[in-house]
Design an enzyme around this catalytic site. Structure first.
Site, short mmCIF file in Angstrom:
data_model
loop_
_atom_site.label_atom_id
_atom_site.label_comp_id
_atom_site.label_asym_id
_atom_site.label_seq_id
_atom_site.Cartn_x
_atom_site.Cartn_y
_atom_site.Cartn_z
N ASN A 1 -3.03 -8.97 -8.04
CA ASN A 1 -3.81 -9.92 -7.23
C ASN A 1 -5.15 -9.34 -6.81
O ASN A 1 -5.49 -9.25 -5.63
CB ASN A 1 -3.01 -10.43 -6.02
CG ASN A 1 -2.54 -9.32 -5.12
OD1 ASN A 1 -2.50 -8.15 -5.50
ND2 ASN A 1 -2.17 -9.66 -3.89
N LEU B 1 -3.82 -1.86 -5.09
CA LEU B 1 -4.96 -0.93 -5.05
C LEU B 1 -6.28 -1.65 -4.79
O LEU B 1 -7.30 -1.01 -4.56
CB LEU B 1 -5.04 -0.11 -6.34
CG LEU B 1 -3.87 0.87 -6.56
CD1 LEU B 1 -4.08 1.66 -7.86
CD2 LEU B 1 -3.70 1.83 -5.40
N ASP C 1 5.16 -1.70 -1.19
CA ASP C 1 4.29 -2.87 -1.02
C ASP C 1 3.05 -2.47 -0.22
O ASP C 1 2.61 -3.21 0.67
CB ASP C 1 5.03 -4.05 -0.36
CG ASP C 1 4.27 -5.37 -0.53
OD1 ASP C 1 3.24 -5.38 -1.23
OD2 ASP C 1 4.72 -6.38 0.05
N ASN D 1 4.39 -9.98 4.51
CA ASN D 1 5.10 -11.01 3.78
C ASN D 1 5.98 -10.37 2.71
O ASN D 1 5.45 -9.71 1.83
CB ASN D 1 4.07 -11.94 3.13
CG ASN D 1 4.71 -13.15 2.51
OD1 ASN D 1 5.90 -13.40 2.70
ND2 ASN D 1 3.94 -13.91 1.75
N PHE E 1 -1.56 -11.00 5.74
CA PHE E 1 -0.25 -10.34 5.65
C PHE E 1 -0.42 -8.96 5.01
O PHE E 1 -1.25 -8.78 4.14
CB PHE E 1 0.68 -11.15 4.75
CG PHE E 1 1.12 -12.47 5.30
CD1 PHE E 1 2.17 -12.54 6.21
CD2 PHE E 1 0.52 -13.66 4.90
CE1 PHE E 1 2.63 -13.76 6.69
CE2 PHE E 1 0.96 -14.90 5.38
CZ PHE E 1 2.01 -14.94 6.28
N ASP F 1 2.87 -11.31 -7.96
CA ASP F 1 3.03 -10.90 -6.56
C ASP F 1 1.94 -11.42 -5.63
O ASP F 1 0.76 -11.48 -5.97
CB ASP F 1 3.11 -9.38 -6.42
CG ASP F 1 3.51 -8.99 -5.01
OD1 ASP F 1 4.53 -9.51 -4.53
OD2 ASP F 1 2.77 -8.22 -4.36
ZN ZN Z 1 4.97 -9.76 -2.58
ZN ZN Z 2 2.96 -6.98 -2.76
#
Ligand code: ZN
Ligand code: ZN
Length: 430
Positions: free
Chosen positions: A94, A63, A305, A278, A323, A152
């Site tokens: 992340n 998000l 994802d 990725n 990515f 992740d």
């Molecule tokens: Zn990932």
């Molecule tokens: Zn991810």
């Protein structure tokens, strides 16, 4: 608020129901599921020819908030999810700052409470700052409400640290979501290793960069007893390792994204950076292995994802562009077009992969629309044929390789907690 949904095909894997029925909701609950319900309601939805499924649950979205609000926010990402039939989404840590402490978890939860139209469950980082050197406050974050831990974007390369995190996750009874990628084997790769990559003169990412970590993480899940969930599996090898782990009784599950079961590296032309993600789009053999993994009951989950980026970022050359692609608003259409239409999954099994299994992995009481349960419902038209139009996405990210791609299957209504949050192309924010 009472909603009466008439004459839809109710597809509910929790009790194996797959039959034309009516559903009545009252407040945030499903009140009744049966034939010919005659009740007063505030809204009556004619669902003839449509499927009524438990609201989808996405174990894997980005998000981008806090820190990268120009890519996506909790508000826009939750609207994209609602437009995709999702009623619960798990957001990866992340962010900037990284979701590695109580404060950020609380920030996301409060923002979601105010601005999101579906349930948002934060995922906590495994290490501080996702730097891979020191464990994050997993216990504190669990108390503050994370649904899982994950690093992740990368793997925790230090096995000792990951093992310690797994023991904590086991004690707290939360799953560990693993992005499997051995960074020492990636070496600046930007697409799948193989003949297409050679022809384009780009650096390749090998299957073994994924398989090595899948193997390691399964071994650690076995020794610790932690619940491991493999993110975005993309290789034949991952599927084989997952299958063998199931046979040994290891507590491990796996997800596959729509792009990995739809497109191969043949779609990469070295220019359209919307084919850069990725793990990368793999070989045709791998794509077939992903589809078969559903048919054979090996892969448990479809997750997106969803990884929005700005147009400017994606407009860079193939090597420098970031990515990731968006996925919330195309997941059902692609899953229905590829997996159901081509016979890899029944509609009931599709609902299992998109809702019931993710709920079970998280240990939440969702993914089941039998009477008495939470009224999180997706109503879809499995027959509608159209071309995907990224300009209509609710997500800030328009980065998809599926623009103008013809699909079969649309989301018509999304009901979250007994409230219609999406209806025929429109979000209802009231
Ligand atoms: Zn990932
Ligand atoms: Zn991810």
């Amino acid at each position: 608020m009472k909603i009466l949904i008439k004459n839809g095909r109710v597809i509910n894997p929790a009790d194996g129901l797959d039959k034309v029925m009516d559903i009545l909701t009252e407040g945030d609950r499903v009140k009744e599921v049966s034939e010919n319900i005659n009740a007063e309601a505030d809204r009556v939805i004619d669902a003839k020819g449509l499927w009524i499924m438990p609201g989808f649950i996405d174990l894997h979205v980005h998000l981008r908030e806090p820190g990268f609000e120009y890519k996506e926010t909790i508000a826009t990402g939750s609207r994209a999810a609602a437009a995709g039939g999702y009623t619960t989404i798990c957001c990866m840590p992340n962010t900037k700052p990284v979701t590695d402490c109580v404060e950020i978890v609380k920030y996301i939860k409060e923002k979601a409470q105010k601005e999101a139209v579906v349930n948002v469950l934060p995922v906590g980082a495994i290490t501080r700052g996702q730097e891979g050197t020191e464990l994050a406050d997993i216990e504190g974050m669990a108390e503050a409400g994370i649904c899982a831990v994950s690093e992740d974007g990368k793997s925790v390369m230090n096995a000792e640290l990951l093992k310690e995190a797994m023991l904590i996750a086991k004690r707290l009874n939360i799953p560990v979501l693993s992005h499997c990628e051995d960074k020492t084997l990636v070496k600046g790769g930007c697409m799948n290793e193989g003949k297409h990559c050679e022809n384009l003169g780009l650096n390749g990412i090998s299957n073994d960069s994924e398989d090595v970590i899948v193997g390691r993480d399964i071994i650690l899940a076995q020794s610790t007893g932690a619940r491991l969930h493999l993110c975005h599996m993309s290789t034949k090898g991952s599927i084989q390792l997952l299958k063998e782990a199931h046979l040994r009784g290891v507590k491990v599950t796996g997800e596959i994204t729509p792009h990995h079961f739809t497109l191969s590296d043949e779609a990469v032309d070295g220019k359209d950076t919307n084919t850069k993600m990725n793990p990368p789009l793999r070989s045709k053999d791998d794509v077939e292995a992903m589809r078969k993994a559903f048919k054979d009951g090996i892969a448990e989950v479809i997750a997106t994802d969803h990884a929005p980026h700005s147009e400017e970022e994606k407009n860079k050359d193939y090597k420098s562009a970031p990515f990731g692609i968006v996925g919330s608003e195309t997941a059902f259409a692609l899953s229905n077009s590829v997996l159901v239409e081509e016979g890899y999954l029944s509609p009931l099994a599709l609902a299992e992969k998109m809702s019931l299994n993710p709920a079970r992995i998280l240990g939440i009481e969702k993914g089941d629309i039998s009477a008495g349960n939470i009224a999180d419902i997706a109503i879809v038209d499995p027959e509608r044929v159209y071309k995907i139009d990224s300009s209509k996405f609710f997500s800030k990210g328009k980065n998809t390789p599926f623009d103008s791609y013809e699909v079969k299957g649309s989301v018509e209504y999304t009901i979250a907690g007994g409230k219609i949050v999406f209806e025929k192309g429109k979000i209802n924010d009231n």
